[in-house]
Scaffold this motif. Structure first.
Motif, short mmCIF file in Angstrom:
data_model
loop_
_atom_site.label_atom_id
_atom_site.label_comp_id
_atom_site.label_asym_id
_atom_site.label_seq_id
_atom_site.Cartn_x
_atom_site.Cartn_y
_atom_site.Cartn_z
N GLN A 1 0.82 -1.21 0.00
CA GLN A 1 0.00 0.00 0.00
C GLN A 1 0.85 1.27 0.00
N ASN B 1 -5.77 2.35 -1.29
CA ASN B 1 -5.62 1.37 -0.22
C ASN B 1 -5.24 0.01 -0.79
N SER B 2 -4.76 -0.87 0.07
CA SER B 2 -4.66 -2.28 -0.29
C SER B 2 -5.83 -3.00 0.35
#
Length: 463
Positions: free
Chosen positions: A38, A152-153
């Motif tokens: 991220q 985001n991840s």
């Protein structure tokens, strides 16, 4: 503790998928990888993120037939309808990709002499998505795409009933060239799911499921001060006014009640009909239901498949029998549906009248092929009954007087209000719930606000 996930197909009770649950070590590796990935991903321009996400959708829909067959076997949706979820994912995903630039744009404020001020929308970090089985792709993509587009991840934990859905999304992202670690999935048992919510690497949780499941998420996250998006249960109502287009109202609400065997959080579970047209509505509804064919989901002629599990069907049987014992009238003979068998997932549809709010069938989520129809004498009575619920996801009014319908809608305690339609998510509109239907928001530009944080810049430019 059983360390293996086994998905039992509602079609024939066979084991359709077996997977090992992730170990604590594997979970930790995934979370650390997501956290590291991220940090790089958030620096990638939005247009580049969009290109990758569109490529993911391309890769996903290319496997439509395979995905439809897997849905059919994992959760019991008739094969004739299963591919529709792929189409729905494409609609939602592409819309949320295309609005990302607008939704994530820096908020520029009017300059003050000697100062520059603006608000940036920054990513949160690692988003943990917990998805259900009933609409396994549509519910999960609502969070996955905006989370990734926002920088985001994502770590996805899918239902044990639909584990292949997580794998197919993972495959599509990999084929699209998403950097490793930005999207990952884990097959988890319940205790490990709670531990992931508590993990320091997780910055936000998106959960779709039951009220009790949402309460678990809140307990697990208590004291962590992270964001939670909770889409929970529903007991969604429809009100048919005397001036409604009767045939349209019948066809729309009955489909809204019985599609997916009634296993929809925003499906119609209670119908209030003006006394002047009540009997006509019931007559037409019963005639329509009798055209349904209950059968194996892999049979192309089936229009009503099994419920996801025999236990789910038994819950609806008990709820229905209890209402009948309390005075409700059943209008469908289950013997007309030859696949209806006790202690199986196959359950005939049912319409009940002479119902009231002392019966669980009108107040407790059924999540099955049954709907109660209650006679009302006025808009005020309908409004009172609609609001007499612990839930508030959607509500529908069928009328040809749009202004009167809007006036009713303004008084309803609901996240989404429909006139002359139901059981639909428009990705351009915010998807929210009130009361025990949850909190937070997905879809629309507002959905991005849940997956970002504002960062204010206040710059003194002259000294």
């Amino acid at each position: 503790m059983n360390n293996q996930l086994n998905t039992i197909s509602p079609i024939d009770g066979s084991v359709y998928v077996s997977r090992d649950y992730a170990t604590d070590q594997q979970v930790q590796q995934v979370l650390l990888k997501a956290q590291q990935a991220q940090k790089h991903w958030k620096k990638i321009p939005v247009m580049q993120r969009a290109a990758i996400c569109h490529a993911m959708v391309d890769a996903f829909i290319a496997k439509k037939d395979q995905i439809a067959e897997e849905l059919c076997w994992m959760m019991g949706r008739p094969i004739r309808y299963a591919a529709g979820e792929v189409d729905g994912l494409e609609e939602r995903a592409r819309y949320m990709i295309d609005i990302a630039d607008q939704a994530l744009a820096t908020v520029k404020l009017e300059d003050k002499p000697g100062f520059s001020r603006y608000i940036k929308r920054e990513s949160l970090g690692v988003v943990f998505v917990i998805a259900p089985w009933n609409y396994p792709y549509l519910t999960s993509i609502n969070a996955i795409i905006p989370a990734i587009m926002a920088g985001n991840s994502v770590v996805l934990k899918h239902s044990a009933q639909t584990p292949l859905c997580a794998e197919r999304l993972d495959d599509a992202f990999a084929e699209a060239g998403l950097p490793a670690g930005v999207f990952q999935h884990l097959h988890l048992d319940h205790p490990t799911t709670e531990s992931v919510i508590q993990a320091e690497q997780v910055n936000h949780v998106c959960f779709t499921g039951s009220v009790s499941g949402g309460a678990m998420v809140e307990r697990a996250a208590a004291g962590r001060f992270i964001g939670l998006g909770l889409e929970l249960g529903g007991k969604d109502p429809a009100y048919i006014r005397a001036d409604a287009n009767l045939q349209h109202a019948v066809e729309t609400t009955i489909d809204g009640a019985f599609f997916n065997s009634g296993q929809s959080c925003c499906g119609i579970e209670r119908i209030y009909v003006d006394a002047a047209i009540h009997d006509q509505f019931v007559e037409k509804a019963v005639a329509l239901i009798k055209q349904y064919k209950l059968g194996r989901s892999d049979d192309p002629t089936t229009t009503l498949g099994p419920l996801v599990k025999a236990e789910a069907a038994e819950f609806v049987r008990v709820q229905t029998a209890e209402a009948i014992a309390q005075g409700a009238l059943a209008h469908i003979n289950a013997e007309d549906f030859v696949m209806d068998q006790p202690k199986t997932a196959y359950l005939a549809p049912q319409i009940l009248t002479n119902v009231n709010h002392k019966m669980r069938i009108m107040t407790e989520e059924s999540f099955g092929p049954v709907v109660g129809i209650q006679k009302v004498d006025s808009d005020d009575q309908a409004i009172e009954l609609i609001n007499d619920s612990e839930f508030g996801l959607t509500a529908s009014v069928f009328t040809q007087d749009i202004e009167a319908g809007i006036a009713i809608g303004e008084q309803l305690e609901t996240g989404t209000f429909f006139i002359n339609r139901c059981d639909y998510l428009d990705p351009e509109l915010a998807w929210v719930g009130v009361k025990n239907s949850g909190k937070g928001c997905t879809l629309s530009t507002l959905g991005y606000e849940q997956l970002t944080r504002g960062k204010s810049f206040h710059l003194k430019t002259s000294l």
